[in-house]
Design a protein around this motif. Structure first.
Motif, mmCIF file in Angstrom:
data_model
loop_
_atom_site.group_PDB
_atom_site.id
_atom_site.type_symbol
_atom_site.label_atom_id
_atom_site.label_comp_id
_atom_site.label_asym_id
_atom_site.label_seq_id
_atom_site.Cartn_x
_atom_site.Cartn_y
_atom_site.Cartn_z
ATOM 1 N N SER A 95 -8.683 6.878 -6.648
ATOM 2 C CA SER A 95 -8.322 5.806 -5.724
ATOM 3 C C SER A 95 -6.927 5.271 -6.006
ATOM 4 N N ILE A 96 -6.602 5.067 -7.277
ATOM 5 C CA ILE A 96 -5.262 4.566 -7.625
ATOM 6 C C ILE A 96 -4.195 5.525 -7.125
ATOM 7 N N ASN A 97 -4.379 6.812 -7.391
ATOM 8 C CA ASN A 97 -3.375 7.804 -7.000
ATOM 9 C C ASN A 97 -3.283 7.950 -5.489
ATOM 10 N N ALA A 98 -4.433 7.919 -4.799
ATOM 11 C CA ALA A 98 -4.415 8.096 -3.347
ATOM 12 C C ALA A 98 -3.650 6.964 -2.670
ATOM 13 N N VAL A 99 -3.908 5.717 -3.083
ATOM 14 C CA VAL A 99 -3.225 4.579 -2.459
ATOM 15 C C VAL A 99 -1.761 4.560 -2.851
ATOM 16 N N ARG A 100 -1.461 4.840 -4.128
ATOM 17 C CA ARG A 100 -0.068 4.870 -4.553
ATOM 18 C C ARG A 100 0.711 5.932 -3.782
ATOM 19 N N ASP A 101 0.149 7.111 -3.632
ATOM 20 C CA ASP A 101 0.855 8.181 -2.934
ATOM 21 C C ASP A 101 1.059 7.855 -1.461
ATOM 22 N N TRP A 102 0.083 7.207 -0.857
ATOM 23 C CA TRP A 102 0.254 6.765 0.547
ATOM 24 C C TRP A 102 1.442 5.825 0.681
ATOM 25 N N LEU A 103 1.566 4.875 -0.230
ATOM 26 C CA LEU A 103 2.664 3.912 -0.160
ATOM 27 C C LEU A 103 4.009 4.595 -0.416
ATOM 28 N N VAL A 104 4.054 5.474 -1.410
ATOM 29 C CA VAL A 104 5.308 6.165 -1.730
ATOM 30 C C VAL A 104 5.741 7.046 -0.574
ATOM 31 N N GLU A 105 4.810 7.795 -0.006
ATOM 32 C CA GLU A 105 5.135 8.671 1.111
ATOM 33 C C GLU A 105 5.560 7.864 2.338
ATOM 34 N N SER A 106 5.145 6.595 2.382
ATOM 35 C CA SER A 106 5.535 5.733 3.504
ATOM 36 C C SER A 106 6.867 5.048 3.279
ATOM 37 N N GLY A 107 7.530 5.351 2.172
ATOM 38 C CA GLY A 107 8.868 4.826 1.946
ATOM 39 C C GLY A 107 8.973 3.746 0.898
ATOM 40 N N ILE A 108 7.869 3.408 0.214
ATOM 41 C CA ILE A 108 7.900 2.409 -0.852
ATOM 42 C C ILE A 108 8.224 3.114 -2.161
ATOM 43 N N SER A 109 9.313 2.745 -2.814
ATOM 44 C CA SER A 109 9.698 3.428 -4.045
ATOM 45 C C SER A 109 8.702 3.106 -5.160
ATOM 46 N N PRO A 110 8.411 4.079 -6.023
ATOM 47 C CA PRO A 110 7.394 3.890 -7.063
ATOM 48 C C PRO A 110 7.660 2.700 -7.974
ATOM 49 N N ASP A 111 8.967 2.388 -8.225
ATOM 50 C CA ASP A 111 9.258 1.294 -9.147
ATOM 51 C C ASP A 111 8.924 -0.078 -8.575
ATOM 52 N N ARG A 112 8.572 -0.149 -7.290
ATOM 53 C CA ARG A 112 8.176 -1.419 -6.676
ATOM 54 C C ARG A 112 6.675 -1.674 -6.798
ATOM 55 N N TRP B 181 -6.202 -3.998 -8.659
ATOM 56 C CA TRP B 181 -5.282 -4.370 -7.584
ATOM 57 C C TRP B 181 -3.955 -3.640 -7.726
ATOM 58 N N LEU B 182 -3.396 -3.278 -6.588
ATOM 59 C CA LEU B 182 -2.067 -2.689 -6.544
ATOM 60 C C LEU B 182 -1.179 -3.620 -5.726
ATOM 61 N N GLN B 183 -0.036 -3.987 -6.275
ATOM 62 C CA GLN B 183 0.831 -4.970 -5.633
ATOM 63 C C GLN B 183 2.189 -4.371 -5.283
ATOM 64 N N VAL B 184 2.692 -4.787 -4.133
ATOM 65 C CA VAL B 184 4.072 -4.489 -3.763
ATOM 66 C C VAL B 184 4.608 -5.669 -2.954
ATOM 67 N N ASN B 185 5.775 -6.143 -3.314
ATOM 68 C CA ASN B 185 6.440 -7.163 -2.520
ATOM 69 C C ASN B 185 7.152 -6.445 -1.382
ATOM 70 N N ALA B 186 6.635 -6.616 -0.178
ATOM 71 C CA ALA B 186 7.119 -5.861 0.972
ATOM 72 C C ALA B 186 7.698 -6.799 2.019
ATOM 73 N N THR B 187 8.613 -6.262 2.826
ATOM 74 C CA THR B 187 9.070 -7.038 3.969
ATOM 75 C C THR B 187 7.971 -7.034 5.022
ATOM 76 N N VAL B 188 8.024 -8.001 5.908
ATOM 77 C CA VAL B 188 7.056 -8.049 6.992
ATOM 78 C C VAL B 188 7.119 -6.762 7.809
ATOM 79 N N ALA B 189 8.339 -6.259 8.028
ATOM 80 C CA ALA B 189 8.490 -5.019 8.795
ATOM 81 C C ALA B 189 7.774 -3.863 8.113
ATOM 82 N N GLU B 190 7.905 -3.773 6.788
ATOM 83 C CA GLU B 190 7.224 -2.706 6.058
ATOM 84 C C GLU B 190 5.711 -2.867 6.145
ATOM 85 N N ALA B 191 5.236 -4.101 5.959
ATOM 86 C CA ALA B 191 3.796 -4.345 6.004
ATOM 87 C C ALA B 191 3.228 -4.027 7.382
ATOM 88 N N GLU B 192 3.938 -4.420 8.430
ATOM 89 C CA GLU B 192 3.452 -4.168 9.787
ATOM 90 C C GLU B 192 3.394 -2.674 10.080
#
Length: 629
Positions: free
Chosen positions: A96-113, A122-133
């Motif tokens: 589950s950790i890897n699947a969600v992390r890979d989804w976020l990375v492939e969607s343009g969220i850099s791993p260091d975030r 819990w997995l956290q990322v500080n995202a812009t509203v545009a990214e979240a939407e």
């Protein structure tokens, strides 16, 4: 292709997972909040703390695991789990950790975030509203209240279909239980509160302190309670026992109020104070003094300390003066494995710490104290204000605390079958001004807490007469959940009630399926309590009073068990519903809990959704608890 991608995720690979696969709706807002108006879209460049709750392992065994240490017939009764064992049992899988992390990375969220909480939950990322939407196929709006308060959120959100099994919920999104600024009035009940505040309610009557056992129908004191429940016990294991009371800043006790009460009823406690456990920058404020600020804390502590003296009482004061707090904040403090400062606290529900405001608390109270053996909480919100995913996530934590040996007691509410402030639902389960559908509470409907309703000494009666359901100023909260299934421990009692005392309300008035959690579990007196408040005596009413009284009795049960070399009782519901305890409660068969334009339910012989099993007789429950391993 999707199957191959999932296999690669299981293996821990960071290869690409398709992110443009079909999205499916994961959560939709539970209710459209009354009086809140949807405004403009949230600024696309604004940063929001996106927190993704990962699917935990072994949740299908949650009741089984809790019953193994809580059911009186279990061979492992009382063999509570350690915090480390809890983490290992429920931590999300690497898949589950890897699947969600890979989804976020492939969607343009850099791993260091990306950050994963210590519990891996819990997995956290500080995202812009545009990214979240874009990630969630959602639209964030600003919502405004006539008071000037603002909140943001979306009506629903979606995730890729292959990711959905790995996610329980995402915050902040659809959850809309507005957490008021600590300095704002919570107008629905006319008192301050964060989160929702059930009571207590204040009488306008002037109180002259001349109470005796003959006047307990007019003024409840410590002696009345001792007489009603045969509750006479002096603790002897106070250095090993723990008892906590939760309060939310800015509500706070006043030392002179405690002394006023103790001077009249427990002189040995004059000058004594609770042991402060200050969570997330909390402090016991004295600048604001009124019933709204001091009533709850004064009530809880005067009776909890008075009934258990000389047992030290822990004050779990929660939230700084700027952010305030929600239920997750005090849970963070007592269970490091739940602590979600790198994960799940929701800015629309909880205080977010470190607090970036000038003067705000810059620390984080994560696992700062072991869970007390007993915790009493006199706060709540309407179940209709939370989604099933949110409710289940928090409810799971109460089960974990029970597995670790804690008894968590919540007051059942003061509006009968209605929600806070008498708000009811319409046929679509939405809050409505003239609704006639019952509105159960939360967290009190969680099957892993003990729900405490309210009784009264009927006018003209004495402590030697049977009590009735509380029908003075407040009505005991009770009914049936719209979210949680019926736990096994109460199945027989509730089904007997529904078959032998079938309520005659129209279809849809309440969840009468016969397979959902029912509450309360038990009760205690909640009418005419004498308290010291803001330098004088007053009378208060509410399940806010009942909860700490029952919690005090369970704390003394623990004292006796600890002194005998046994463990605390932990989660008590499977025990109190057992056949051995059938005659350990004073059955309440008078009164009801009206609301929503109806008489509500009626107290009857046996369990009922007004007063539960009845009120405890301490002299009977003590030897029964002592007989357990």
């Amino acid at each position: 292709m999707r199957f191959l991608a999932l296999l690669l995720a299981v293996a821990g690979t960071t290869l690409a997972i398709p992110t443009r696969s079909s999205h499916v709706v994961h959560e939709t807002r539970a209710v459209n909040p009354l009086e809140w108006i949807q405004g403009v879209r949230l600024d696309a460049s604004q940063i929001i703390p996106l927190r993704i709750g990962l699917s935990q392992q072994n949740l299908d065994r949650i009741e089984e695991l809790l019953m193994s240490v809580s059911h009186p017939e279990s061979p492992t009764y009382g063999q509570h789990m350690s915090p480390d064992e809890i983490v290992d049992m429920f931590a999300p899988s690497n898949e589950s950790i890897n699947a969600v992390r890979d989804w976020l990375v492939e969607s343009g969220i850099s791993p260091d975030r990306l950050k994963v909480s210590a519990s891996k939950g819990w997995l956290q990322v500080n995202a812009t509203v545009a990214e979240a939407e874009d990630l969630l196929k959602a639209k964030y709006h600003v919502y405004e209240h006539p008071s000037g308060a603002k909140q943001f959120g979306c009506h629903s959100y979606s995730v890729p279909e292959h990711i959905q099994p790995h996610i329980e919920l995402i915050k902040p999104t659809v959850h809309f239980n507005h957490r008021p600024n600590p300095h704002q009035k919570f107008k629905r009940d006319g008192v301050l509160g964060s989160p929702g505040f059930n009571g207590p309610k204040k009488s306008a009557a002037h109180v002259t302190i001349t109470p005796t056992l003959e006047t307990c129908d007019q003024m409840i004191t410590l002696e009345c309670l001792r007489a009603l429940y045969d509750f006479n016990y002096t603790p002897v294991a106070t250095d090993k026992n723990t008892f906590g009371i939760v309060e939310f800043t800015p509500q706070a006790y006043l030392g002179p109020d405690l002394d006023l009460f103790f001077r009249n009823f427990t002189p040995s406690l004059v000058g004594k104070r609770p042991v402060n456990v200050l969570i997330d920058g909390a402090f016991v404020q004295t600048a604001a003094q009124s019933f709204d600020y001091n009533g709850e804390s004064d009530l809880d502590l005067e009776y909890a300390m008075g009934l258990t003296a000389p047992q030290p009482v822990l004050l779990l004061q929660t939230g700084d003066i700027f952010e305030g707090a929600g239920f997750d904040n005090w849970l963070d403090a007592v269970d490091g494995s739940f602590c979600t400062f790198e994960g799940g606290d929701d800015p629309t529900q909880d205080g977010i710490y470190p607090d970036t405001q000038p003067g705000g608390y810059k620390g984080q109270s994560c696992g700062i104290i072991a869970p007390p053996h007993v915790v009493s909480i006199s706060y709540g919100q309407d179940e209709s204000t939370v989604t099933a995913a949110f409710a289940n996530r928090q409810c799971t934590e109460y089960a974990k605390l029970g597995m670790m040996g804690s008894s968590i007691l919540y007051s059942s509410g003061d509006s009968g079958v209605a929600g806070n402030g008498g708000v009811c639902l319409d046929s679509t389960k939405q809050p409505a001004t003239n609704g006639n559908v019952f509105n159960p509470g939360f967290p009190v409907t969680c099957p892993f807490v003990t729900a405490v309703g309210a009784t009264q000494v009927n006018p003209g009666s004495t402590v030697n007469d049977p009590e009735g359901a509380c029908e003075q100023v407040i009505f005991s909260g009770g009914g049936f959940s719209n979210i949680f299934p019926m736990p096994s421990y109460q199945s027989t009692a509730v089904k007997n009630y529904l078959s032998q005392h079938t309520p005659s309300f129209p279809a849809g008035t309440f969840n009468n399926s016969g397979n959902v959690r029912a509450y309360p579990d038990l009760s205690a007196n909640g009418a005419n309590y004498v308290i010291g408040i803001d330098g004088q005596f007053g009378l208060v009413f509410g399940t806010s009073a009942s909860a700490p009284v029952v919690a005090s009795m369970i704390t003394m049960v623990n004292d006796a068990r600890i002194h005998a070399g046994k463990k605390p009782v932990g989660f008590i519901n499977p025990v109190i519903y057992s056949s051995d305890f059938q005659h350990a409660f004073n059955d309440i068969t008078m009164g009801g809990n009206q609301g929503c334009g109806t008489p509500g339910f009626t107290a009857v012989s046996g369990w009922d959704p007004v007063t539960g099993l009845g009120t405890p007789n301490f002299s009977k429950i003590l030897p029964l608890f002592m007989a357990l391993p």
